[in-house]
Scaffold this motif. Structure first.
Motif, PDB file in Angstrom:
ATOM      1  N   UNK B 130     -19.447  10.593  25.509  1.00  0.00           N
ATOM      2  CA  UNK B 130     -18.425  11.371  24.802  1.00  0.00           C
ATOM      3  C   UNK B 130     -17.587  12.160  25.803  1.00  0.00           C
ATOM      4  N   UNK B 131     -18.266  12.814  26.730  1.00  0.00           N
ATOM      5  CA  UNK B 131     -17.547  13.650  27.698  1.00  0.00           C
ATOM      6  C   UNK B 131     -16.614  12.801  28.563  1.00  0.00           C
ATOM      7  N   UNK B 132     -17.114  11.671  29.049  1.00  0.00           N
ATOM      8  CA  UNK B 132     -16.263  10.885  29.954  1.00  0.00           C
ATOM      9  C   UNK B 132     -15.123  10.227  29.185  1.00  0.00           C
ATOM     10  N   UNK B 133     -15.390   9.769  27.957  1.00  0.00           N
ATOM     11  CA  UNK B 133     -14.315   9.177  27.167  1.00  0.00           C
ATOM     12  C   UNK B 133     -13.265  10.245  26.843  1.00  0.00           C
ATOM     13  N   UNK B 134     -13.764  11.408  26.518  1.00  0.00           N
ATOM     14  CA  UNK B 134     -12.903  12.558  26.214  1.00  0.00           C
ATOM     15  C   UNK B 134     -11.939  12.796  27.372  1.00  0.00           C
ATOM     16  N   UNK B 135     -12.493  12.831  28.573  1.00  0.00           N
ATOM     17  CA  UNK B 135     -11.680  13.099  29.759  1.00  0.00           C
ATOM     18  C   UNK B 135     -10.692  11.972  30.018  1.00  0.00           C
ATOM     19  N   UNK B 136     -11.180  10.736  29.997  1.00  0.00           N
ATOM     20  CA  UNK B 136     -10.259   9.653  30.382  1.00  0.00           C
ATOM     21  C   UNK B 136      -9.233   9.380  29.293  1.00  0.00           C
ATOM     22  N   UNK B 137      -9.515   9.780  28.066  1.00  0.00           N
ATOM     23  CA  UNK B 137      -8.526   9.592  27.003  1.00  0.00           C
ATOM     24  C   UNK B 137      -7.563  10.769  26.911  1.00  0.00           C
ATOM     25  N   UNK B 138      -7.866  11.820  27.687  1.00  0.00           N
ATOM     26  CA  UNK B 138      -6.989  12.990  27.691  1.00  0.00           C
ATOM     27  C   UNK B 138      -6.955  13.725  26.363  1.00  0.00           C
ATOM     28  N   UNK B 139      -8.063  13.749  25.658  1.00  0.00           N
ATOM     29  CA  UNK B 139      -8.124  14.541  24.421  1.00  0.00           C
ATOM     30  C   UNK B 139      -8.094  16.004  24.823  1.00  0.00           C
ATOM     31  N   UNK B 140      -7.180  16.788  24.221  1.00  0.00           N
ATOM     32  CA  UNK B 140      -7.104  18.197  24.643  1.00  0.00           C
ATOM     33  C   UNK B 140      -8.398  18.944  24.385  1.00  0.00           C
ATOM     34  N   UNK B 141      -8.721  19.837  25.297  1.00  0.00           N
ATOM     35  CA  UNK B 141      -9.996  20.555  25.207  1.00  0.00           C
ATOM     36  C   UNK B 141      -9.840  21.813  24.349  1.00  0.00           C
ATOM     37  N   UNK B 142      -9.426  21.611  23.102  1.00  0.00           N
ATOM     38  CA  UNK B 142      -9.241  22.746  22.211  1.00  0.00           C
ATOM     39  C   UNK B 142     -10.576  23.155  21.605  1.00  0.00           C
ATOM     40  N   UNK B 143     -10.785  24.459  21.397  1.00  0.00           N
ATOM     41  CA  UNK B 143     -12.029  24.909  20.762  1.00  0.00           C
ATOM     42  C   UNK B 143     -12.267  24.188  19.430  1.00  0.00           C
ATOM     43  N   UNK B 144     -11.195  23.975  18.673  1.00  0.00           N
ATOM     44  CA  UNK B 144     -11.345  23.304  17.384  1.00  0.00           C
ATOM     45  C   UNK B 144     -11.952  21.919  17.568  1.00  0.00           C
ATOM     46  N   UNK B 145     -11.440  21.192  18.541  1.00  0.00           N
ATOM     47  CA  UNK B 145     -11.933  19.832  18.789  1.00  0.00           C
ATOM     48  C   UNK B 145     -13.387  19.843  19.234  1.00  0.00           C
ATOM     49  N   UNK B 146     -13.685  20.768  20.146  1.00  0.00           N
ATOM     50  CA  UNK B 146     -15.068  20.838  20.649  1.00  0.00           C
ATOM     51  C   UNK B 146     -16.019  21.174  19.505  1.00  0.00           C
ATOM     52  N   UNK B 147     -15.641  22.173  18.720  1.00  0.00           N
ATOM     53  CA  UNK B 147     -16.449  22.581  17.588  1.00  0.00           C
ATOM     54  C   UNK B 147     -16.628  21.406  16.623  1.00  0.00           C
ATOM     55  N   UNK B 148     -15.523  20.711  16.398  1.00  0.00           N
ATOM     56  CA  UNK B 148     -15.558  19.572  15.488  1.00  0.00           C
ATOM     57  C   UNK B 148     -16.540  18.516  15.999  1.00  0.00           C
ATOM     58  N   UNK B 149     -16.465  18.240  17.299  1.00  0.00           N
ATOM     59  CA  UNK B 149     -17.330  17.196  17.874  1.00  0.00           C
ATOM     60  C   UNK B 149     -18.802  17.598  17.760  1.00  0.00           C
ATOM     61  N   UNK B 150     -19.096  18.876  18.064  1.00  0.00           N
ATOM     62  CA  UNK B 150     -20.485  19.339  17.973  1.00  0.00           C
ATOM     63  C   UNK B 150     -20.981  19.219  16.535  1.00  0.00           C
ATOM     64  N   UNK B 151     -20.143  19.659  15.602  1.00  0.00           N
ATOM     65  CA  UNK B 151     -20.516  19.593  14.195  1.00  0.00           C
ATOM     66  C   UNK B 151     -20.712  18.143  13.753  1.00  0.00           C
ATOM     67  N   UNK B 152     -19.842  17.273  14.276  1.00  0.00           N
ATOM     68  CA  UNK B 152     -19.939  15.854  13.908  1.00  0.00           C
ATOM     69  C   UNK B 152     -21.264  15.269  14.381  1.00  0.00           C
ATOM     70  N   UNK B 153     -21.658  15.610  15.602  1.00  0.00           N
ATOM     71  CA  UNK B 153     -22.923  15.075  16.127  1.00  0.00           C
ATOM     72  C   UNK B 153     -24.101  15.640  15.335  1.00  0.00           C
ATOM     73  N   UNK B 154     -24.017  16.939  15.024  1.00  0.00           N
ATOM     74  CA  UNK B 154     -25.105  17.539  14.253  1.00  0.00           C
ATOM     75  C   UNK B 154     -25.210  16.912  12.870  1.00  0.00           C
ATOM     76  N   UNK B 155     -24.077  16.749  12.197  1.00  0.00           N
ATOM     77  CA  UNK B 155     -24.192  16.148  10.859  1.00  0.00           C
ATOM     78  C   UNK B 155     -24.549  14.672  10.965  1.00  0.00           C
ATOM     79  N   UNK B 156     -24.089  14.027  12.025  1.00  0.00           N
ATOM     80  CA  UNK B 156     -24.523  12.642  12.251  1.00  0.00           C
ATOM     81  C   UNK B 156     -26.035  12.585  12.405  1.00  0.00           C
ATOM     82  N   UNK B 157     -26.567  13.505  13.203  1.00  0.00           N
ATOM     83  CA  UNK B 157     -28.020  13.563  13.388  1.00  0.00           C
ATOM     84  C   UNK B 157     -28.723  13.793  12.066  1.00  0.00           C
ATOM     85  N   UNK B 158     -28.147  14.686  11.251  1.00  0.00           N
ATOM     86  CA  UNK B 158     -28.757  14.986   9.948  1.00  0.00           C
ATOM     87  C   UNK B 158     -28.745  13.745   9.059  1.00  0.00           C
ATOM     88  N   UNK B 159     -27.688  12.954   9.146  1.00  0.00           N
ATOM     89  CA  UNK B 159     -27.626  11.726   8.340  1.00  0.00           C
ATOM     90  C   UNK B 159     -28.718  10.758   8.786  1.00  0.00           C
TER      91      UNK B 159
END
Ligand SMILES: Nc1ncnc2c1ncn2[C@@H]1O[C@H](COP(=O)(O)OP(=O)(O)OP(=O)(O)O)[C@@H](O)[C@H]1O
Ligand SMILES: [Mg+2]
Lengths: 338, 262, 267
Positions: B130-159
């Motif tokens: 995720x981190x390397x794809x994030x960097x090479x794709x140039x996804x902006x490092x906004x708090x919203x995005x980071x928070x979203x990604x963390x939440x996505x992984x957590x809910x993915x884990x819960x699923x």
């Protein structure tokens, strides 16, 4: 809870298992899914008894009599099919957690300790699970280490322990939260005499010092003789005897044994007084037993001596094992204390 | 709650003590899953060298999908691995009874009983991807995005955990539940690739039935600014509902167990 | 002992494998399901890939599809699981008992594995049907099937002895799980279960061809998928036989060392 409330109260307890019947193969599995068939197995039929606090009760019966099933209902693992269970005034199944704090269980065949953890780590975990006060835990650990001789075992993982060591560790784990009621399901299974003695002494000591109520299931009547003043015998899910140990002996120990050593082998059949019979015979050894309500030792001895040259003879008291064997063996109606 | 948290900490501590005793096994175990993921990624790399995109997704974008899924999966792998073996290791041997005579929740006890270090490898790989794809794709490092990604992984884990809980509960009836768990779990393989690549029916199944899509495709779409509608926000809710359903089923199974025993 | 009696004793073990196999019915269906999932994914995956290119590494869509589907059909069948077997027997303390039997231990397990390969292949028939449904076009030339059968059998034997050597690690560690998973992963990639070796970049492909893993998937399947022409069969078989001879000798040597290590430790 009042002082004279029983620690355990069981009335008309019943447990019926429904065992799913399945044809082999995938077809069978699918069919079982849509139209399940069951066979009924009555493990506990109708059992009632009550145990006052501080008593040690022996709970015995043949294999499959329903002992473990009863204990599972007493601990809250299984829900009864019918009947009532109260342990310290609670329904152990409905109030599982509250009940669990007050009880300890040993299932002799399996361990409750963590296989890979050093014993002391297992005990730490258990103490935390039961919320044992740290200071008290330390005291108890010291005490148990002494009485159960856990010294070197504490650092050992369970997987490296011998059977006897395992059981000592198990008892420590079961009693570390000072339960008021303890169930021991075959705690001495497979152990040597010395370890058995230690374990019995430990149970006795805990009972004496803390007034712990104990229900003990075993196939070793030595455990019963040493620990229990009261015995409940069950068969096919029903109580067939409930009373003092002494009464069993008195009432059912009606046979006594007598063994003779003779000068020559026995040649012709013996004439014996009524109630006596030969149960074993070797070269120059003769074993008899007699019903002491119908004949006396001297009558039997005299009869034999009149027919043979006797060098020596000895009398044997009925031992519990043979009495219980007799009761298990089908003397149901005789066994019921009237 | 605090009691359970501190208890879990203690369980974890003991587990690591054991693992450190078997250092070699620990290392091999934790890295073994890395090899499995590497095989999948290497395949993707070999193929994607030859074509510009898969259904409009570049190699890096695919890695984001793959990474999110792997990280989600690792949560189940680390914290709920005992659900796999409940039948074999606890119910058949009667060991499950031990949980029922203790004054804590039996499900908690089961899960806490064994943290699985094999999942660490998955976690590391997933996060790195995720981190390397994030960097090479140039996804902006906004708090919203980071928070979203963390939440996505957590809910993915819960699923992942909820679906395994649902299938593991069948052990109360059939004892050996691994084949059932495995069959449902296997569906996560679909979610290693963008769902848009599949037939509509498969897409729907992985969104509504066995919703692994929320562990990879939907969050990746959001992070990459692809328009897949409101579903990008549904992950946590789906996870929550699924967890509740699974937990209710677990309680139902537990009641059945206390009726039948092992 | 006559050869026939000897043979019948070993084939007894092959038969046992079949019975044990059927006992695990539900596992059997689960395995089929898992492979069906993989197949489905691959079909969509390669369709999407070939939307971008007509040929990849000289392979057209149909050829790749044939290869990938067939590879899934036989995936895992040629494995012998020796590492797990050793791990299990060591854990349960049964290895000494096994070694006491009046049969060659390796010969016994080999016979057992042969039984597993045969039942394994048969049991995959439902997947073959699914593959046909997904557009598999099987070759018309009967020779291709014969070459497949021979090279699969030889390849599985190669892997048997190779796994045997790796399995000896079980004698030195207490747990084989991690090692087994690692081996599984390496095999997954280098056997060609996921992609035909032809698509790998040159260096990687050569490396894969040095390793023995490709013998149980790539080598046999490429006969059926028309990647390896039938005319090359003699060379391929010869290479496989050479592998078998070398590995058979090496594996026995390694095994005897491993057993000695254990008996010295008294495990
Ligand atoms: N979970 C279960 N499902 C079905 N039948 C059971 C189950 N548990 C016990 N039984 C049956 O119920 C009967 C009583 O079993 P139980 O284990 O209570 O006997 P026991 O008196 O403890 O015997 P033992 O001395 O051998 O330990 C047996 O016939 C047993 O097969
Ligand atoms: Mg029992």
């Amino acid at each position: 809870m009042s002082q004279n409330q029983p620690a355990i109260e069981v009335s008309h307890l019943r447990k019926v298992f429904h065992i799913p019947q399945r044809d082999p193969g995938l077809g069978g599995a699918v069919k079982a899914l849509f139209r399940p068939r069951y066979a009924e197995k009555v493990a506990v039929d109708d059992i009632s008894f009550s145990v006052p606090p501080g008593e040690i009760v022996g709970y015995i019966g043949v294999n499959g009599a329903g002992k473990s099933t009863t204990i599972k209902m007493l601990t809250g693992i299984l829900a009864p099919t019918a009947g009532l269970v109260r342990v310290l005034g609670r329904d152990p199944h409905k109030e599982r957690v509250a009940n669990a704090r007050q009880i300890g269980v040993v299932f002799g065949q399996r361990t409750q300790l963590w296989w890979d953890l050093a014993l002391v780590e297992s005990l730490n975990l258990i103490a935390r699970i039961y919320e044992v006060e740290p200071k008290r835990y330390k005291e108890l650990l010291e005490q148990f280490s002494y009485t159960l001789e856990l010294g070197e075992l504490l650092a050992k993982p369970v997987r490296q322990m011998s059977l006897g060591q395992k059981m000592r560790a198990e008892l420590a784990a079961t009693l570390i939260h000072e339960p008021r009621v303890v169930y021991l399901d075959e705690p001495t299974i497979g152990l040597d005499v010395v370890v058995k003695e230690k374990i019995r002494a430990f149970i006795k000591e805990q009972n004496r010092a803390k007034g712990t109520t104990v229900v003990l299931t075993t196939h070793d009547l030595g455990d019963i003789e040493e620990l229990c003043s009261r015995v409940i015998i069950i068969d096919a899910g029903r109580v067939i005897y409930d009373g003092p140990l002494a009464t069993i002996r008195e009432r059912f120990g009606k046979y006594r044994g007598i063994t003779f050593e003779t000068a020559r082998p026995l040649e012709h059949p013996l004439t014996l007084p009524p109630g006596a019979e030969v149960v074993g015979q070797e070269e120059r050894r003769l074993e008899l037993r007699f019903d002491r309500t119908r004949a006396s030792a001297s009558q039997v001895a005299a009869a034999v001596m009149g027919q043979l040259e006797v060098l020596d003879f000895s009398l044997s008291e009925p031992d519990l094992t043979s009495i219980v064997k007799q009761i298990y063996g089908g003397a149901l109606s005789e066994a019921r204390p009237v | 709650m605090a009691r359970y948290a501190s208890l879990y900490g203690l369980f974890l501590l003991q587990r690591f003590k054991v693992l450190l005793e078997y250092r070699l096994n620990f290392l091999i175990g934790a890295s073994s899953t890395v090899f499995v993921q590497a095989a999948g990624i290497a395949t993707l790399w070999v193929v994607m060298r030859q074509v510009p995109s898969l259904n409009g997704w570049s190699f890096d974008e695919l890695l984001l999908v793959y990474g999110l899924l792997t990280a989600s999966r690792s949560i189940e792998h680390m914290f709920a691995d005992n659900l796999w073996t409940i039948g074999r290791q606890y119910i058949r041997s009667g060991g499950f009874d031990r949980f029922l005579v203790r004054p804590i929740d039996p499900l908690f006890h089961l899960l806490a009983d064994r943290f699985n270090h094999d999942g660490i490898g998955n976690f590391v790989i997933g996060t790195l991807l995720v981190v390397s794809a994030w960097a090479s794709l140039g996804i902006p490092l906004l708090p919203l995005y980071v928070l979203y990604a963390v939440l996505a992984v957590l809910s993915g884990g819960a699923i992942f955990i909820a679906l395994n809980l649902l299938t593991a509960t069948t052990a109360f009836w059939i004892v050996e539940s691994v084949p059932v768990t495995r069959a449902v779990h296997e569906m996560h393989e679909f979610a290693k690739y963008p769902l848009s690549m599949y037939h509509k029916g498969i897409q729907a199944a992985l969104t509504w039935l066995i919703p692994y899509g929320f562990a990879s495709f939907y969050p990746a779409s959001y992070l990459l600014g692809r328009d897949v509608g409101w579903l990008v926000w549904a992950g946590p809710a789906v996870a929550l509902v699924l967890l509740l359903v699974a937990y209710r089923f677990w309680l139902f199974g537990l009641r059945h167990y206390s009726g039948t025993g092992s | 002992m006559t050869l026939r009696r000897l043979l019948s004793r070993y084939t007894g073990f092959s038969g046992m494998a079949a019975k044990e196999f059927l006992a695990y019915n539900i596992w059997f269906w689960m395995n089929l399901f898992t492979s069906a999932v993989a197949m489905t994914i691959f079909v969509f995956f390669w369709k999407a890939i070939y939307a971008q290119a007509d040929q990849i590494a000289g392979l057209g869509f149909q050829q790749t599809l044939n290869y990938v589907l067939l590879a899934q059909v036989i995936a895992g069948v040629g494995e012998s699981g020796i590492l797990w077997t050793f791990g299990y027997q060591l854990r349960e303390g049964r290895i000494a008992l096994e070694l006491l039997r009046p049969l060659d231990f390796q010969g016994m397990l080999y016979a057992f594995s042969v039984g597993n390969w045969l039942t394994g292949l048969l049991s995959r028939t439902p997947l073959l049907l699914l593959a046909l449904l997904y557009g598999l076009q099987p070759p018309a030339d009967p020779l291709a099937y014969a070459c497949f059968a021979v090279s699969f059998f030889l390849g599985a034997s190669v892997m048997f002895f190779f796994e045997w050597m790796l399995g000896c690690f079980a004698f030195y560690t207490t747990e084989v799980w991690g090692l087994g998973v690692t081996l599984f992963a390496i095999q997954l990639f280098f056997s060609g279960t996921l992609i035909p070796l032809d698509m790998m970049p040159e260096g990687l492909r050569l490396f894969a061809q040095i390793l023995p893993f490709h013998q149980i998937v790539y080598t046999p399947v490429s006969f059926l998928a028309g990647i390896t022409p039938v005319s090359q069969a003699p060379q391929v078989f010869l290479g496989q036989v050479a592998w078998i001879v070398g590995l058979a000798v090496a594996s026995r040597w390694v095994f005897s060392r491993a057993v000695r290590a254990v008996t010295v430790q008294g495990g």
